[in-house]
Enzyme design. Structure first.
Site, PDB file in Angstrom:
ATOM      1  N   CYS A  82      13.922  14.480  11.812  1.00 22.27           N
ATOM      2  CA  CYS A  82      13.846  13.091  12.280  1.00 22.27           C
ATOM      3  C   CYS A  82      12.502  12.862  12.963  1.00 22.27           C
ATOM      4  O   CYS A  82      11.748  13.816  13.212  1.00 22.27           O
ATOM      5  CB  CYS A  82      14.997  12.728  13.218  1.00 22.27           C
ATOM      6  SG  CYS A  82      14.955  13.617  14.775  1.00 22.27           S
ATOM      7  N   ASP A 461      -4.766 -16.790  -9.502  1.00 18.27           N
ATOM      8  CA  ASP A 461      -6.064 -17.176 -10.039  1.00 18.27           C
ATOM      9  C   ASP A 461      -5.889 -17.280 -11.555  1.00 18.27           C
ATOM     10  O   ASP A 461      -5.181 -16.470 -12.154  1.00 18.27           O
ATOM     11  CB  ASP A 461      -7.108 -16.107  -9.690  1.00 18.27           C
ATOM     12  CG  ASP A 461      -8.425 -16.363 -10.367  1.00 18.27           C
ATOM     13  OD1 ASP A 461      -8.947 -17.478 -10.228  1.00 18.27           O
ATOM     14  OD2 ASP A 461      -8.936 -15.443 -11.045  1.00 18.27           O
TER      15      ASP A 461
END
Length: 766
Positions: A82, A461
């Site tokens: 962890c 675009d």
């Protein structure tokens, strides 16, 4: 001194860092640039520069000196289960005077460290903290196997003694033997966690190892030997399963690394020599046979083949390659033999950059992860204090026995550990980013993965994104001659020109096997066209304006010219000084995949698709109708594209901008999420955008949006499951329903389920 800063997700982060460092005595000035991730610090004393990374880390970011990053070493860490384990290692090593800077990333299992001692000493120090370290790239497989082997053997041995003690309690053997079996199970299975707990406490951390060691020792002290042994064994088993599961998510990057062959066949005179890829230099020629992987980036100089580029671009179909084409390391040569001139060293190849950027991305904390980490830092000490109060306060006031409340306090320690909560986000982020990389999409970090899931509008675009960006012949209109003759005449005039329109006409003629006619006196007419003599007659190919200037009537085709120009076509008129032979219309064509991609984006719930273009409204309207975009902004300059993105944002939408990563840089930076096309071909695209589509098409964009939303959903599931599990277990402690070993099972089980849930993202199909 200049520093690289990681972890900033908005301009206010830069302001936070500036204010935080300016409070330090001796710091004269601080300048942080969010856009570039660079920071400049001026200090009275040079020793302050060594402290900057530590101060930055306290603010929630990472920094490293620009001139020192080359001296930094990377180690692989085994045994972390962890994020608090990573913190323990960091704090332990930070106390070593030979260590200037250390960063441990739980998500990737790596440690980046800058030090003045030997690697052997660093490995030993990590070992003292209860973990295994190895230099990156050195015996990785052996180290991983050894780590797995150790975990299994101690867990199994601990389980055997636990089983002997449990069976012994049902047969007629002395109680001392049963206690000895349980004690052996605790000592064997608990040695490593106890050692890690010792160093965690020493470095000022409260991690899962501390809580488990406290629970096991406490259980033994109150005579609950079975409980203590069960706690240790379940914890060891849970860690083994967790580590194996987390390793699978980390394999998403190792599989990319394994794509490239270790050796290359180099052409040396008339001989072929096998060399390690690290020894091959730029300019050398390598030979790649059918079925082999291409070892380095380069240009094809001999041979024709099809190459499977899926590892780089995610494209499902092979791409034809011939002389002059670029090929990438890690791709597979499928049919013909190729000779390739190497253009990049092994560390600079496109696949190497992808691996580096993906690893960096997996180490960047997402906003959710950053919040959970901050929450855990406050939450764990509070719970530890609360557990101590539960053990001491009630029996002091006569409510129950010391043994009962000590037991409940120990159970509270175990249940309240935020392991599953802390692990809920990083494993999901690593899995999703690894999945995207395999599918030809480079996501620069958890922040951008989360943002992609919240996007409501996409601005495209036009040129090079929705369209090919290369002109093609769209119409041929002949007057008094055949179409073939018109094309052959035009090809002859244009063959000496390098203009894109001329090249489009030559390509069109070549595809139809229309050869040029013999000509002479070839001449370009600046800004208008070109001319040449064919059989002694002067022919012209150029704009309608050119023919108006030489006073040739265009009355027969004027209406058609006007119509085509309104639709965005460029017109090439062909004729002599006496008459017009016809016209050729040239236009930028829509990509084959564009319409399908936009339909899929609408299917995944995208609210609005917008096109941004510098073309006139007629062209924009035509392209918008053909592609299926909802809206367009026409006649835009680069600055106007920024204004268009801002306008969409003011309408309350979270906006992604899709462009080529170079010309559209201002708009990409302004949008909530910048997405660049064709990253495999441009280094700039890989560096500037938040997300890069490695192939030069929009095919992977719907998958990216779906993957991001799935990741957000998984993270939310993990967080809520972790919290609900903790709450349910806490409620069961005080009535006495939850035993100590059940508390361990609920904690490790929750963590394991969270990991397995996150790993589903690895299998999310494109």
């Amino acid at each position: 001194m200049k520093f690289n800063v990681k972890g900033m997700d908005c301009p206010s982060c830069a302001a936070t860092i500036e204010k935080g460092l300016q409070k330090i005595s001796g710091v004269q000035s601080v300048s942080v640039k969010y856009g570039t991730g660079k920071m400049t610090v001026a200090a009275e004393d040079e020793t302050l520069y060594d402290q900057v990374p530590k101060h930055i880390r306290k603010l929630g970011f990472e920094a490293e000196p620009v001139d020192r990053h080359k001296n930094k070493q990377t180690y692989k860490i085994e045994g972390m289960d962890c994020g608090s384990c990573a913190m323990t290692i960091e704090k332990h090593l930070s106390r070593n005077p030979a260590v200037q800077d250390v960063q441990v990333q739980f998500s990737t299992g790596k440690m980046h460290i800058q030090h003045t001692t030997s690697p052997k000493e660093i490995i030993k120090e990590v070992g003292r903290a209860g973990f295994q370290a190895s230099m990156e790239g050195k015996n990785d497989d052996q180290n991983r196997k050894a780590a797995k082997g150790d975990g299994i053997s101690t867990t199994t041995l601990s389980g055997v003694f636990l089983g002997l003690g449990f069976i012994g309690s049902f047969v007629n053997i002395p109680a001392e033997f049963i206690t000895a079996f349980y004690a052996a199970a605790i000592l064997i299975g608990g040695f490593k966690p106890a050692r890690s707990a010792f160093y965690a406490i020493k470095s000022g951390s409260l991690d899962m190892n501390v809580l488990m060691a406290s629970a096991a020792i406490g259980a033994a002290l109150i005579g609950e030997w079975f409980e203590g042994a069960m706690v240790v064994w379940l914890f060891a088993l849970g860690n083994t399963l967790q580590n194996r599961s987390i390793e699978r998510t980390r394999e998403s990057i190792r599989s990319l690394i394994n794509l490239t062959p270790k050796e290359a066949t180099v052409k040396s005179g008339n001989q072929l020599v096998r060399k390690a890829v690290e020894e091959v230099g730029i300019g050398e020629v390598i030979v790649v046979k059918p079925g082999e992987k291409i070892p380095l980036d380069g240009d094809v100089i001999t041979g024709i083949s099809s190459v499977n580029q899926a590892p780089i671009t995610g494209e499902s179909l092979p791409v034809d390659k011939q002389m002059g084409d670029i090929v990438y390391a890690g791709t597979v040569n499928e049919s013909g033999s190729l000779e390739i001139e190497v253009t990049k060293l092994v560390e600079d190849t496109t696949i190497a950059k992808i691996i580096h950027l993906v690893e960096e991305a997996q180490e960047k904390r997402a906003p959710t992860q950053a919040f959970v980490d901050r929450f855990a830092r406050v939450y764990t000490p509070i719970v530890f204090t609360l557990a101590l109060l539960v053990m001491v306060v009630p029996p002091l006031f006569g409510f129950g026995t010391w043994g009962d409340w000590l037991y409940k306090g120990l159970a509270l320690l175990v249940v309240a550990c935020p392991c599953a909560l802390v692990i809920s986000t990083p494993v999901a982020i690593v899995s999703a980013i690894g999945n995207a990389a395999k599918n030809g999409v480079l996501i620069k970090g958890g922040t951008f993965l989360e943002k992609a899931g919240t996007i409501k509008a996409i601005a495209f675009d036009k040129t090079g994104t929705l369209t090919e960006g290369r002109p093609k012949v769209s119409e041929v209109h002949a007057l008094g001659v055949s179409e073939d003759e018109l094309i052959r005449v035009t090809r002859t005039i244009e063959e000496h020109s390098t203009h894109p329109i001329a090249q489009a006409i030559i390509t069109y003629a070549s595809e139809r096997n229309m050869t040029a006619i013999e000509g002479e006196d070839f001449q370009a007419i600046a800004g208008k066209g070109a001319k040449a003599k064919l059989a002694g007659v002067e022919y012209f190919a150029g704009s309608p304006k050119l023919f108006e200037e030489i006073q040739v009537s265009l009355s027969d085709i004027k209406e058609r010219i006007q119509q085509l120009q309104n639709e965005g076509h460029t017109i090439v008129v062909v004729g002599t000084s006496d008459k017009v032979l016809g016209l050729i219309a040239v236009a930028d064509t829509i990509r084959d995949i564009t319409v399908q991609s936009i339909q899929k984006l609408k299917q995944v719930g995208m609210q609005e698709m917008v096109m941004l273009t510098g073309d006139n409204k007629g062209t924009a309207d035509k392209i918008a109708r053909e592609t299926g975009v909802d809206r367009y902004f026409a006649e835009l300059l680069p600055d106007d594209k920024v204004s268009a993105v801002k306008k969409l944002q003011k309408e309350g939408k979270s906006v992604a901008m899709v462009g080529d990563g170079i010309n559209d840089a201002p708009a990409l930076a302004t949008s909530d999420l910048g997405i660049a096309m064709g990253g495999a071909g441009t280094d700039t695209a890989m560096e500037t955008a938040d997300i890069v589509l490695m192939a030069d098409n929009l095919e992977k964009l719907p998958h990216t949006i779906r993957l991001s939303r799935k990741a957000l959903k998984v993270i939310k599931q993990n967080v809520w499951f972790s919290l609900v599990t903790k709450l349910a277990a806490l409620l069961l402690i005080f009535p006495g329903f939850l035993t100590l070993w059940m508390a361990v099972l609920s904690d490790t089980g929750a963590a394991l389920l969270v990991i397995l849930n996150s790993m589903r993202l690895l299998r999310n199909k494109s």
